[in-house]
Write an enzyme that holds these catalytic residues in place. Structure first.
Site, short mmCIF file in Angstrom:
data_model
loop_
_atom_site.label_atom_id
_atom_site.label_comp_id
_atom_site.label_asym_id
_atom_site.label_seq_id
_atom_site.Cartn_x
_atom_site.Cartn_y
_atom_site.Cartn_z
N SER A 139 0.79 -1.24 0.00
CA SER A 139 0.00 0.00 0.00
C SER A 139 0.82 1.28 0.00
O SER A 139 0.24 2.37 -0.07
CB SER A 139 -0.95 0.01 1.20
OG SER A 139 -2.03 -0.85 0.99
N LYS A 142 0.03 3.78 -2.62
CA LYS A 142 -0.98 4.83 -2.50
C LYS A 142 -0.37 6.23 -2.37
O LYS A 142 -1.07 7.22 -2.55
CB LYS A 142 -1.89 4.53 -1.32
CG LYS A 142 -2.77 3.31 -1.59
CD LYS A 142 -3.42 2.76 -0.34
CE LYS A 142 -4.21 1.50 -0.69
NZ LYS A 142 -4.54 0.68 0.48
N SER A 196 -6.00 3.19 4.75
CA SER A 196 -5.46 2.37 3.66
C SER A 196 -6.56 1.63 2.90
O SER A 196 -6.44 0.44 2.59
CB SER A 196 -4.42 1.37 4.18
OG SER A 196 -3.55 0.97 3.14
N LYS A 312 3.26 6.23 5.37
CA LYS A 312 2.32 5.26 4.78
C LYS A 312 2.81 3.85 5.05
O LYS A 312 3.99 3.54 4.89
CB LYS A 312 2.19 5.46 3.27
CG LYS A 312 1.11 4.58 2.64
CD LYS A 312 -0.28 5.01 3.10
CE LYS A 312 -1.35 3.98 2.77
NZ LYS A 312 -1.34 2.83 3.70
#
Length: 360
Positions: A139, A142, A196, A312
């Protein structure tokens, strides 16, 4: 009994004319004495101030407690000052950290596959391990999705969730969106980054570019434009695909680019995000999305003298546990720390702490 001036004149034997001259001289003498006293007092006051200043600079000027009361979501002590000047293109991104290979790997012992620590102010790489090896980013993908959204999307757009949101791996992380929900693009962006949400990533991609495939093309174009040549994306969320990969150094470049935007800085700084929107029937929906970052949930604690600003997370079976962070020391100097493929979340944060310990 106090004598009058006339009585004093007669006692001293002065004529009236001599007495007037005598009084004038006495008055002048008194003024001169007062002036001398004022000069002397001023001199000692200046001397005292100078002495205090010398003492303070020599002994007390470094006695500050550097840790400030700090709230990650406070726009004054949070986004507003934590990267003072770093949101502009002429700020931190005018120079980049350069890496030629593994750097300082003996400083800490990591089991993670790839990792790096970058000193943004000095454009210096403090640690680098396999930073050019292509790996699944999970992720952390992202971050690029956010970058493209901020560049091409209108965050005030109202977006209706379609069945595209459901076209993701079952059991993966989601913002729990339902078909027919109506949210702003801004809310979707926070839902994608904070909790997320893979479903939010799909809705964002479809809305911004017209289709997920078209959005992914934009992601790859942007990656190439900023020099992330070891990167290729096939989706906006990071779920496993053999042709979906990046490198630690490319993540640094992407993260670096995204940090030029104030909204991105606010997003990665959020412990949670509260959203109100409507469902398919027009009913009000209220939800709080909590951060997946364990430094924000309290499950992990950064080393002394290091403040974790945000970042993140990413986790899949193929990618392992991944984390990209923006951190700072107590003097306000910013750093980017990245780990790809730690064995699990239980090993990720202790290893990240080892990496962050190099800051101090």
């Amino acid at each position: 009994m106090k004598c009058t001036d006339e009585q004093r004149r007669k006692q001293l034997g002065y004529t009236e004319r001599e007495w007037v001259r005598f009084l004038a001289q006495e008055k002048k003498k008194k003024k001169r004495q007062q002036k001398n006293i004022l000069i002397l007092v001023s001199f000692f006051a200046v001397l005292a101030c100078a002495g205090f200043l010398i003492w303070y600079l020599a002994f007390r000027s470094h006695d500050y407690t550097l840790i400030l009361s700090y709230n990650r979501t406070d726009t004054v002590l949070g986004v507003g000052t934590i990267l003072d000047g770093f949101e502009s293109e002429d700020g931190f991104a005018s120079e980049l950290c350069v890496v030629t290979g593994d750097t300082n790997t003996s400083a800490v012992s990591l089991e993670s596959y790839s990792a790096a620590l970058f000193d943004l102010n000095n454009q210096e790489t403090l640690y680098a391990l396999d930073v050019f090896t292509k790996r699944s980013p999970a992720s952390i993908t992202k971050v690029m999705t956010a970058l493209v959204t901020l560049k091409y999307g209108n965050l005030d757009d109202q977006v209706t969730v379609t069945s595209t949101a459901l076209d993701i791996e079952e059991g993966s992380s989601v913002a729990d969106l339902k078909v027919g929900d109506v949210l702003s693009l801004r809310q979707l962006l926070y839902g994608m980054m904070v909790v997320s949400g893979n479903d939010a990533a799909m809705v964002i991609a479809e809305h911004v570019a017209g289709s997920v495939d078209a959005f992914v093309e934009l992601m790859n174009e942007e990656a190439e434009a900023i020099g992330a040549t070891g990167t290729h994306f096939t989706n906006p969320h990071g779920l496993t695909d053999s042709d979906h990969y990046t490198t630690v150094y490319d993540i640094y470049l992407i993260f670096n680019e995204a940090m030029k935007d104030d909204t991105f800085l606010d997003i990665i700084n959020r412990k949670n995000f509260y959203a109100e929107y409507t469902d398919a029937d027009g009913n009000a929906v209220a939800v709080t999305w909590d951060s997946t970052n364990e430094y924000f949930t309290g499950d992990a604690t950064a080393p002394d003298d290091v403040i974790v600003y945000g970042g993140k997370t990413g986790t899949t079976d193929d990618a392992g546990a991944c984390l990209a962070l923006l951190a700072k020391d107590l003097y306000g100097n910013p750093y980017v720390a990245i780990i790809l493929h730690s064995e699990s979340k239980e090993t990720l944060y202790p290893e990240m702490n080892e990496l962050l310990s190099l800051i101090s």
